[in-house]
Design a protein around this motif. Structure first.
Motif, PDB file in Angstrom:
ATOM      1  N   PHE A   1       0.918  -1.385   0.451  1.00 25.87           N
ATOM      2  CA  PHE A   1       0.055   0.012  -0.217  1.00 25.87           C
ATOM      3  C   PHE A   1       1.787   1.248   0.026  1.00 25.87           C
ATOM      4  O   PHE A   1       0.850   2.203  -1.090  1.00 25.87           O
ATOM      5  CB  PHE A   1      -0.918   0.063   1.489  1.00 25.87           C
ATOM      6  CG  PHE A   1      -1.790   1.039   1.329  1.00 25.87           C
ATOM      7  CD1 PHE A   1      -2.823   1.256   0.850  1.00 25.87           C
ATOM      8  CD2 PHE A   1      -1.448   2.599   2.162  1.00 25.87           C
ATOM      9  CE1 PHE A   1      -3.746   2.447   0.505  1.00 25.87           C
ATOM     10  CE2 PHE A   1      -1.997   2.887   2.578  1.00 25.87           C
ATOM     11  CZ  PHE A   1      -3.294   3.455   1.477  1.00 25.87           C
ATOM     12  N   LYS A   2       2.257   1.318   0.990  1.00 25.09           N
ATOM     13  CA  LYS A   2       2.820   2.358   0.928  1.00 25.09           C
ATOM     14  C   LYS A   2       3.696   2.651  -0.183  1.00 25.09           C
ATOM     15  O   LYS A   2       3.839   4.113  -0.873  1.00 25.09           O
ATOM     16  CB  LYS A   2       4.189   1.829   2.213  1.00 25.09           C
ATOM     17  CG  LYS A   2       4.471   3.244   2.329  1.00 25.09           C
ATOM     18  CD  LYS A   2       5.088   2.738   4.282  1.00 25.09           C
ATOM     19  CE  LYS A   2       6.597   3.782   3.962  1.00 25.09           C
ATOM     20  NZ  LYS A   2       7.525   3.402   5.179  1.00 25.09           N
ATOM     21  N   ALA A   3       4.031   1.689  -1.174  1.00 26.59           N
ATOM     22  CA  ALA A   3       4.460   1.676  -2.460  1.00 26.59           C
ATOM     23  C   ALA A   3       3.587   2.730  -3.276  1.00 26.59           C
ATOM     24  O   ALA A   3       4.260   3.448  -4.090  1.00 26.59           O
ATOM     25  CB  ALA A   3       4.719   0.677  -3.140  1.00 26.59           C
ATOM     26  N   LEU A   4       2.146   1.559  -3.381  1.00 29.83           N
ATOM     27  CA  LEU A   4       1.173   2.445  -4.378  1.00 29.83           C
ATOM     28  C   LEU A   4       1.172   4.416  -3.407  1.00 29.83           C
ATOM     29  O   LEU A   4       1.622   4.919  -4.714  1.00 29.83           O
ATOM     30  CB  LEU A   4      -0.361   1.666  -4.193  1.00 29.83           C
ATOM     31  CG  LEU A   4      -1.047   2.783  -5.499  1.00 29.83           C
ATOM     32  CD1 LEU A   4      -0.921   2.432  -6.542  1.00 29.83           C
ATOM     33  CD2 LEU A   4      -2.635   1.571  -4.654  1.00 29.83           C
ATOM     34  N   VAL A   5       0.887   4.375  -2.436  1.00 26.44           N
ATOM     35  CA  VAL A   5       0.697   6.341  -2.302  1.00 26.44           C
ATOM     36  C   VAL A   5       2.278   6.537  -2.189  1.00 26.44           C
ATOM     37  O   VAL A   5       2.573   7.605  -3.389  1.00 26.44           O
ATOM     38  CB  VAL A   5       0.954   6.219  -0.811  1.00 26.44           C
ATOM     39  CG1 VAL A   5       0.738   6.853  -0.344  1.00 26.44           C
ATOM     40  CG2 VAL A   5      -0.321   5.399   0.211  1.00 26.44           C
ATOM     41  N   GLY A   6       3.240   5.517  -2.498  1.00 20.89           N
ATOM     42  CA  GLY A   6       4.393   6.509  -3.008  1.00 20.89           C
ATOM     43  C   GLY A   6       4.149   6.672  -4.622  1.00 20.89           C
ATOM     44  O   GLY A   6       5.225   7.888  -5.194  1.00 20.89           O
ATOM     45  N   ALA A   7       4.320   6.021  -4.570  1.00 22.94           N
ATOM     46  CA  ALA A   7       4.379   6.112  -6.712  1.00 22.94           C
ATOM     47  C   ALA A   7       3.742   7.287  -6.378  1.00 22.94           C
ATOM     48  O   ALA A   7       3.584   8.656  -7.843  1.00 22.94           O
ATOM     49  CB  ALA A   7       3.948   5.205  -7.442  1.00 22.94           C
ATOM     50  N   TYR A   8       2.366   7.983  -6.097  1.00 21.25           N
ATOM     51  CA  TYR A   8       1.062   8.612  -6.462  1.00 21.25           C
ATOM     52  C   TYR A   8       1.998   9.894  -5.969  1.00 21.25           C
ATOM     53  O   TYR A   8       2.188  11.073  -6.853  1.00 21.25           O
ATOM     54  CB  TYR A   8      -0.002   8.225  -5.410  1.00 21.25           C
ATOM     55  CG  TYR A   8      -0.913   7.359  -6.128  1.00 21.25           C
ATOM     56  CD1 TYR A   8      -1.610   7.918  -8.078  1.00 21.25           C
ATOM     57  CD2 TYR A   8      -1.627   6.147  -5.472  1.00 21.25           C
ATOM     58  CE1 TYR A   8      -2.088   7.056  -8.192  1.00 21.25           C
ATOM     59  CE2 TYR A   8      -2.504   5.444  -6.268  1.00 21.25           C
ATOM     60  CZ  TYR A   8      -2.680   5.699  -7.617  1.00 21.25           C
ATOM     61  OH  TYR A   8      -3.524   4.427  -8.186  1.00 21.25           O
ATOM     62  N   LEU A   9       2.588   9.782  -4.960  1.00 19.89           N
ATOM     63  CA  LEU A   9       3.354  10.898  -4.764  1.00 19.89           C
ATOM     64  C   LEU A   9       4.352  11.336  -5.477  1.00 19.89           C
ATOM     65  O   LEU A   9       4.303  13.375  -5.432  1.00 19.89           O
ATOM     66  CB  LEU A   9       3.754  10.288  -2.794  1.00 19.89           C
ATOM     67  CG  LEU A   9       4.628  11.353  -2.131  1.00 19.89           C
ATOM     68  CD1 LEU A   9       3.859  12.876  -2.269  1.00 19.89           C
ATOM     69  CD2 LEU A   9       5.294  11.606  -1.518  1.00 19.89           C
ATOM     70  N   GLU A  10       4.487  10.459  -6.029  1.00 19.19           N
ATOM     71  CA  GLU A  10       5.582  10.635  -6.843  1.00 19.19           C
ATOM     72  C   GLU A  10       5.300  12.013  -8.540  1.00 19.19           C
ATOM     73  O   GLU A  10       5.541  12.806  -8.258  1.00 19.19           O
ATOM     74  CB  GLU A  10       7.235   9.788  -7.495  1.00 19.19           C
ATOM     75  CG  GLU A  10       7.895   9.132  -6.825  1.00 19.19           C
ATOM     76  CD  GLU A  10       8.644  10.770  -6.482  1.00 19.19           C
ATOM     77  OE1 GLU A  10       9.411  11.531  -7.175  1.00 19.19           O
ATOM     78  OE2 GLU A  10       9.207  11.022  -5.516  1.00 19.19           O
ATOM     79  N   ALA A  11       4.043  11.516  -8.325  1.00 20.43           N
ATOM     80  CA  ALA A  11       3.302  11.700  -9.506  1.00 20.43           C
ATOM     81  C   ALA A  11       2.578  12.877  -8.793  1.00 20.43           C
ATOM     82  O   ALA A  11       3.004  14.024 -10.056  1.00 20.43           O
ATOM     83  CB  ALA A  11       2.357  10.836 -10.124  1.00 20.43           C
ATOM     84  N   LEU A  12       3.026  13.285  -8.200  1.00 26.34           N
ATOM     85  CA  LEU A  12       2.081  14.967  -8.091  1.00 26.34           C
ATOM     86  C   LEU A  12       3.328  15.694  -7.696  1.00 26.34           C
ATOM     87  O   LEU A  12       4.083  17.351  -8.121  1.00 26.34           O
ATOM     88  CB  LEU A  12       1.300  14.962  -6.662  1.00 26.34           C
ATOM     89  CG  LEU A  12       0.496  13.936  -6.720  1.00 26.34           C
ATOM     90  CD1 LEU A  12      -0.210  14.167  -4.698  1.00 26.34           C
ATOM     91  CD2 LEU A  12      -0.922  15.029  -6.861  1.00 26.34           C
ATOM     92  N   ARG A  13       4.776  15.152  -7.114  1.00 29.00           N
ATOM     93  CA  ARG A  13       5.924  15.745  -7.225  1.00 29.00           C
ATOM     94  C   ARG A  13       6.355  16.585  -8.391  1.00 29.00           C
ATOM     95  O   ARG A  13       7.104  17.546  -9.090  1.00 29.00           O
ATOM     96  CB  ARG A  13       7.118  14.833  -6.484  1.00 29.00           C
ATOM     97  CG  ARG A  13       6.640  15.209  -4.827  1.00 29.00           C
ATOM     98  CD  ARG A  13       8.227  14.775  -4.186  1.00 29.00           C
ATOM     99  NE  ARG A  13       7.080  15.512  -2.813  1.00 29.00           N
ATOM    100  CZ  ARG A  13       7.294  14.583  -1.954  1.00 29.00           C
ATOM    101  NH1 ARG A  13       8.316  13.292  -1.890  1.00 29.00           N
ATOM    102  NH2 ARG A  13       7.333  14.693   0.189  1.00 29.00           N
TER     103      ARG A  13
END
Ligand SMILES: [Zn+2]
Length: 306
Positions: A231-243
């Motif tokens: 789950f955290k990896a998915l959040v991390g990927a979405y966070l990267e996409a926002l950044r």
């Protein structure tokens, strides 16, 4: 059904219904107040900014709560139950499921007049009371509604929950390591801290909520840790996409990057509000018809039913 005070869009595609409990709201029903550990006239929410009154957000706490049978918009029902004094003392900031996101407390998003930047307030979701460096006092609580029998519901709620968490980390300039679980706070309260944050996030404490239960999807710490890390990896990927958003490619030969309307046009194209007059021309200096103007506005509002 509740009518939100404001509706806003996150840049990663979520529509949020904001219905923040007004400051100064007080318990009214004697029995319900008593059952929640309060009395009539007590404040209905903590009415205190996070992190020692600074409004700073230090972490985002992930929870799971149960899908409600035969309810389409579960977040709405949870918020309505809160307004009707039927949710005890529980006060998360957000509820998210497959169809909607509801915001019940100030989170300092800056997205609505009721929720200015720096206004994030204390919720009641981490089970650690008023411990100064605990989950209630320092973090934003996100309830992801899962355990629906309908095919696809939970996967969608999980995905949208991840997007919401990513956006909350993003606007608060927090690293992915600041994403924690309810269980993390149980462990901290019990004095079981670990330098391995993921381990602390899945540390079992007797009588502590094993939460987020459906994301853990395991009774064992090892199994829960694998699923939490996914789950955290998915959040991390979405966070990267926002950044690092992928820039929109400009398909128009007649819209130069140095023009004042460049960003507006790219935004309109990216969000499906307008298109060119053909594949390579936007024709920036021609007049739209009244029908086109209304259509652009309507699409910008999310194509609502009249
Ligand atoms: Zn929880």
């Amino acid at each position: 059904m509740l009518t939100p005070n404001h509706v806003y869009q996150t840049p990663n595609g979520l529509t949020v219904n904001e219905i923040i409990i007004p400051d100064g709201t007080r318990w009214q029903n004697e029995d319900k107040a008593k059952a929640a550990g309060f009395k009539v006239g007590d404040l209905y929410k903590k009415t205190l900014k996070l992190c020692g009154g600074t409004g700073k957000v230090e972490k985002v706490t992930v929870h799971n709560t149960n899908d409600l049978e035969n309810v389409e918009d579960d977040g709405e029902q949870y918020c309505r139950s809160t307004y009707n004094e039927n949710m005890g003392s529980a006060r998360p900031h957000f509820y998210v499921d497959d169809v909607a996101v509801w915001q019940l407390l100030k989170a300092g998003t800056g997205m609505t007049p009721s929720d200015p930047v720096g206004s994030a307030e204390v919720g009641w979701h981490a089970g650690d009371g008023s411990i100064a460096d605990g989950g209630n006092m320092t973090s934003i609580g996100v309830e992801i509604i899962m355990n629906d029998k309908n095919v696809g519901h939970d996967a969608m709620a999980y995905d949208r929950g991840a997007k919401l968490c990513a956006w909350l980390l993003y606007i608060n300039n927090l690293a992915i390591e600041r994403l924690v679980t309810h269980a993390y706070w149980n462990a901290k309260k019990a004095g079981k801290t670990s330098s391995d944050i993921d381990q602390q996030c899945v540390t079992y404490v007797a009588k502590g909520h094993w939460c987020p239960y459906y994301i853990f999807d395991s009774k064992s710490e090892a199994g829960a840790k694998r699923n939490w890390q996914a789950f955290k990896a998915l959040v991390g990927a979405y966070l990267e996409a926002l950044r690092n958003p992928v820039p929109v490619e400009n398909p128009f030969v007649d819209v130069a990057e140095n023009r004042y309307y460049y960003k507006a046009v790219m935004w309109g194209v990216k969000n499906g509000i307008c298109a060119g007059t053909d594949k390579t021309h936007f024709s920036p200096n021609t007049f739209p018809t009244r029908a086109q103007v209304m259509t652009f506005l309507w699409r910008a509002a999310g194509s609502p039913e009249p």
